[in-house]
Design a protein around this motif. Structure first.
Motif, short mmCIF file in Angstrom:
data_model
loop_
_atom_site.label_atom_id
_atom_site.label_comp_id
_atom_site.label_asym_id
_atom_site.label_seq_id
_atom_site.Cartn_x
_atom_site.Cartn_y
_atom_site.Cartn_z
N ARG A 338 0.84 -1.21 0.00
CA ARG A 338 0.00 0.00 0.00
C ARG A 338 0.86 1.25 0.00
NH1 ARG A 338 -4.97 -0.94 4.27
NH2 ARG A 338 -6.22 -2.30 2.93
N PHE A 360 -5.90 -10.66 -1.71
CA PHE A 360 -6.77 -10.25 -2.83
C PHE A 360 -7.78 -9.19 -2.38
CE2 PHE A 360 -6.64 -14.14 -5.93
CZ PHE A 360 -5.29 -13.90 -6.15
N GLU A 361 -8.22 -9.30 -1.14
CA GLU A 361 -9.28 -8.41 -0.67
C GLU A 361 -8.74 -7.04 -0.27
OE1 GLU A 361 -12.64 -9.67 2.29
OE2 GLU A 361 -11.02 -8.78 3.45
N ARG A 362 -7.58 -7.05 0.39
CA ARG A 362 -7.11 -5.81 1.01
C ARG A 362 -6.17 -5.00 0.12
NH1 ARG A 362 -8.00 -5.87 7.26
NH2 ARG A 362 -9.85 -7.18 7.14
N LEU A 363 -5.75 -5.56 -0.97
CA LEU A 363 -4.96 -4.76 -1.90
C LEU A 363 -5.83 -4.41 -3.09
CD1 LEU A 363 -1.50 -6.52 -1.71
CD2 LEU A 363 -2.09 -4.22 -0.94
N ASP A 364 -5.47 -3.34 -3.76
CA ASP A 364 -6.31 -2.88 -4.85
C ASP A 364 -5.48 -2.63 -6.10
OD1 ASP A 364 -8.68 -2.15 -6.04
OD2 ASP A 364 -8.41 -0.03 -5.57
N SER A 365 -4.56 -3.52 -6.39
CA SER A 365 -3.80 -3.41 -7.62
C SER A 365 -4.72 -3.83 -8.78
CB SER A 365 -2.60 -4.34 -7.57
OG SER A 365 -1.94 -4.18 -6.33
N ALA A 366 -4.43 -3.32 -9.97
CA ALA A 366 -5.22 -3.71 -11.14
C ALA A 366 -5.17 -5.22 -11.33
CB ALA A 366 -4.69 -2.99 -12.38
N ILE A 367 -4.02 -5.83 -11.05
CA ILE A 367 -3.85 -7.27 -11.19
C ILE A 367 -3.25 -7.82 -9.90
CG2 ILE A 367 -2.77 -9.13 -12.52
CD1 ILE A 367 -2.51 -7.15 -14.87
N LEU A 368 -3.94 -8.76 -9.29
CA LEU A 368 -3.40 -9.47 -8.12
C LEU A 368 -3.24 -10.92 -8.50
CD1 LEU A 368 -5.58 -7.69 -5.42
CD2 LEU A 368 -3.08 -7.55 -5.64
N MET A 369 -2.11 -11.51 -8.14
CA MET A 369 -1.80 -12.87 -8.57
C MET A 369 -1.48 -13.76 -7.39
SD MET A 369 0.58 -12.14 -11.89
CE MET A 369 -0.22 -11.89 -13.48
N ARG A 370 -1.68 -15.06 -7.60
CA ARG A 370 -1.31 -16.06 -6.60
C ARG A 370 -0.60 -17.21 -7.30
NH1 ARG A 370 -5.56 -19.89 -3.14
NH2 ARG A 370 -3.96 -20.94 -1.89
N ASN A 371 0.63 -17.44 -6.87
CA ASN A 371 1.40 -18.60 -7.37
C ASN A 371 1.58 -18.63 -8.89
OD1 ASN A 371 1.58 -19.43 -4.73
ND2 ASN A 371 -0.02 -21.00 -4.89
N LYS A 394 -8.30 3.81 -11.91
CA LYS A 394 -9.46 3.04 -11.50
C LYS A 394 -10.71 3.36 -12.29
CE LYS A 394 -9.55 2.01 -7.03
NZ LYS A 394 -9.59 2.26 -5.56
N SER B 408 -15.29 0.11 -9.61
CA SER B 408 -14.23 -0.21 -10.56
C SER B 408 -14.11 -1.74 -10.56
CB SER B 408 -12.94 0.48 -10.12
OG SER B 408 -11.90 0.22 -11.05
N LYS B 410 -10.98 -5.25 -10.48
CA LYS B 410 -9.58 -5.69 -10.54
C LYS B 410 -9.55 -7.12 -11.04
CE LYS B 410 -9.51 -6.66 -5.51
NZ LYS B 410 -9.01 -6.15 -4.21
N TYR B 411 -8.38 -7.55 -11.47
CA TYR B 411 -8.21 -8.92 -11.94
C TYR B 411 -7.55 -9.75 -10.85
CZ TYR B 411 -9.22 -7.18 -16.61
OH TYR B 411 -9.84 -6.61 -17.70
N VAL B 413 -5.78 -13.34 -10.39
CA VAL B 413 -5.20 -14.38 -11.26
C VAL B 413 -4.59 -15.46 -10.38
CG1 VAL B 413 -3.50 -14.82 -13.07
CG2 VAL B 413 -4.65 -12.60 -12.96
#
Lengths: 421, 421
Positions: A338, A360-371, A394, B408, B410-411, B413
């Motif tokens: 943040r 995933f919930e608490r960040l607001d990046s355009a793209i959130l990824m896992r693994n 946004k 807005s 977000k993605y 992934v």
């Protein structure tokens, strides 16, 4: 042409021509637009010698100016790169037409039948730097979505962009579409950018595609709305529930596959408990691959790690360098991102669903990824065919901007003489 | 408070508090948000005497300043109007939560699973004029969509807005949500508006809701993005294939049901062939209903029609006045609307599907209608529960702006260690 160019008047003419073309494009058939794209692709291939010659002249000037290697690489065209542009245009032609799609449809008790349908935005201004292929990608995506485009490339790629643009115009002509549907600003004068940023009557949105200083200038000066494309300060957080092998694979790929793209990892955040239990073999991998790792105090005991300074947090290197630090769990990672992130792409490595959900919930990046590797932050990899860039704002467009994100919508309401009580 | 108010510092504090609240609201549960809305509705009703008293003081000042009747009407609150606000809040609470909805979801051959999910925008600034009920509507819609709101009402409605805002804060408190989720700018000083327009760090979008001069000022000065709400220069085109009875019903309702709303018809375009064959009984209806009809040369032979001047085309009367002229078919109507319209709402009266299709395709108003009264241009009538206004821009929000348009996305992934080749 540059010397005697009356910027204000010429830009106004370009804007008016774009607006007129946009009105026609708004209801051009899918077949006609795709025909223009295919014909442009063919023209690019047929006229590749001419394009490469124009590019050689640009390269020569750039070398004479002492321009850096990374920039020369972005500027250079090869037959392979021309082929990639050709394939890009064909891929865009093969995609479904976003315009006219019914996004929602419903009936009201009053007797109204309401449809929400996709429409073009209108006129899109694209301001880019030295990559000449943006001319083809951006022009094609705008056209696909029924928009007129005003393209303004960097001065170093002026000749290359002009040669590519000529092929796009060949395509428009072959499909009997207005040639002003895709215009290239015919001057190197930087004042043209200033004009574009203020052309609220003729340009509906500006897409700046380039480095930090270009985007900052556009955001500071524009009166026209902007689809912000900020830098990619991409973080990867290694959670205590990370799978060590996935961490190693993903981190090495995310940093080293290509260091110069906006989805390249720039900062590693490592859970303290994970580090104490399992160490950081991925850091050894990075160092072995030639990456400079700039670590916080706790990481400097690792062989090869150099000290990070305050300026290393929130920094986009676009190079074989990565910052790294320990954090206290997912909340520590969230706090760091943040504070230092750019809302582009951030990734969590964890096998714990609750941790991933919190990230995933608490960040607001355009793209959130896992693994997964952050190098997947790309319109093509998302299945959009091509992208004009990755938007970090946004409003309206966010993440990879393909043809669909270059559209608006309108409501079509039908009834049988319904009146309001 | 007004006298000693340091606008710049206070607005910065309000902005920072809103940003902090927005971060918490972004993952507040639907139940919590709806509880706040219901409790606020109850507080509005319980504290109605206090609200009406504050409003009486505003009304007294306004009368003393010699403010016009239409403005006094917008300013005035009655028990019925308080009840309407209460019902509005309950309706918004009853709607589904837009946040977290999965807008699209797909898999990629690379092993990526991609979801596009709705998120709040962040902080929304609402600048409005004398209607005190906007305080409740706008605050509630922003909250429903997980956004923090900074509300800035007109100086005439200052005490009324403050009393209503206190009830919203009661609701937030009852639901243990941050009180800074809905803030009212605590000063009448117009400099506060200027500050809001430049607060790019703290406000994500400004919604101006009010007359032409307010919206024009906001659009000219704002550095923060704006959801433009231009005036409603609403046209109705009577085609040669119009059903005469539908034309009469729809036109009378569209002009006279309420003349002061943005969906009220302001200009009639009549196909010349229709007029020559069937006349214009709807014009006689309007005149009989007390409407002043300002016609072009061809219409002045009709009893009661007064001459239209050049300034009558493209004019929003918001009064018992309508402009009227003959045009050459649907293309003539399209040409007139492109030139004089405001991209708000335009309507065609026709039984001919091809004409309707052409009207829908070639015009780009936020709302296009066929055979229905333009007074339906309203979020409630569209089924959105409530609206913050009708957006006439083409980016992000368009047409009636309800809670869904205040979001807005977000993605997200996910993969299993996927790396990019």
């Amino acid at each position: 042409m540059d010397g005697t160019f009356d910027i204000k008047a010429e830009m106004r003419d370009i804007g008016a021509a774009a607006r007129a073309a946009a009105r026609e494009l708004a209801y051009a058939s899918s077949e006609q637009k795709d025909m223009a794209l295919s014909a442009a692709a063919q023209a690019l291939w047929d006229r590749r010698a001419e394009i490469l010659e124009a590019n050689a002249a640009d390269m020569e000037d750039a070398r004479a100016k002492g321009i850096s290697g990374a920039m020369l690489d972005r500027l250079e065209l090869t037959e392979g790169r021309v082929r990639a542009m050709v394939e890009g245009l064909r891929a865009i032609a093969a995609q479904p037409d976003p315009v006219g799609a019914v996004l929602a449809e419903w009936d009201r008790p009053s007797g109204l039948h309401i449809r929400r349908v996709r429409t073009p935005i209108g006129v899109i201004g694209v301001i880019f730097e030295s990559r000449p292929n943006v001319t083809a990608d951006a022009g094609a995506l705008c056209l696909k979505a029924g928009n007129a485009a005003i393209l303004r490339g960097g001065s170093e790629s002026f000749r290359s962009a002009r040669a590519i643009h000529a092929c796009l115009v060949d395509g428009l002509r072959a499909a009997a579409l207005p040639q002003a549907a895709i215009q290239l600003v015919p001057t190197r004068d930087r004042a043209a950018v200033g004009e574009m940023l203020g052309m609220v009557e003729h340009i509906d949105v500006i897409v700046p595609r380039g480095g930090k200083s270009l985007v900052a200038r556009v955001q500071a000066e524009a009166r026209v709305p902007v689809f912000a494309h900020l830098e990619g300060i991409v973080h990867i957080y290694v959670d205590r529930a990370a799978d060590p092998e996935k961490a190693r694979r993903v981190i090495l790929n995310a940093k080293t596959r290509r260091t110069g793209i906006c989805g390249a990892a720039e900062c590693l955040l490592i859970d303290r408990a994970y580090f104490e239990a399992a160490g950081a073999p991925f850091i050894a991998d990075l160092i072995a691959a030639g990456v400079e790792v700039r670590g916080d105090d706790s990481l400097q005991a690792l062989p090869g790690v150099v000290p990070a300074g305050a300026e290393d947090w929130g920094r986009e290197y676009l190079d074989s360098i990565i910052a790294a630090r320990l954090v206290e769990g997912v909340d520590g990672a969230i706090e760091h991102i943040r504070r230092y992130g750019s809302n582009h792409t951030d990734c969590v490595i964890t096998e714990d669903d609750a941790v991933a959900a919190r990230f995933f919930e608490r960040l607001d990046s355009a793209i959130l990824m896992r693994n997964v590797s952050t190098q997947f932050a790309d319109g093509g990899e998302f299945g959009m065919g091509a992208e004009i860039g990755i938007a970090t704002g946004k409003l309206h467009a966010r993440g990879p901007v393909g043809a669909e994100q270059l559209t608006s919508f309108k409501y079509l309401v039908e009834g049988d003489g319904a009146i309001r009580a």
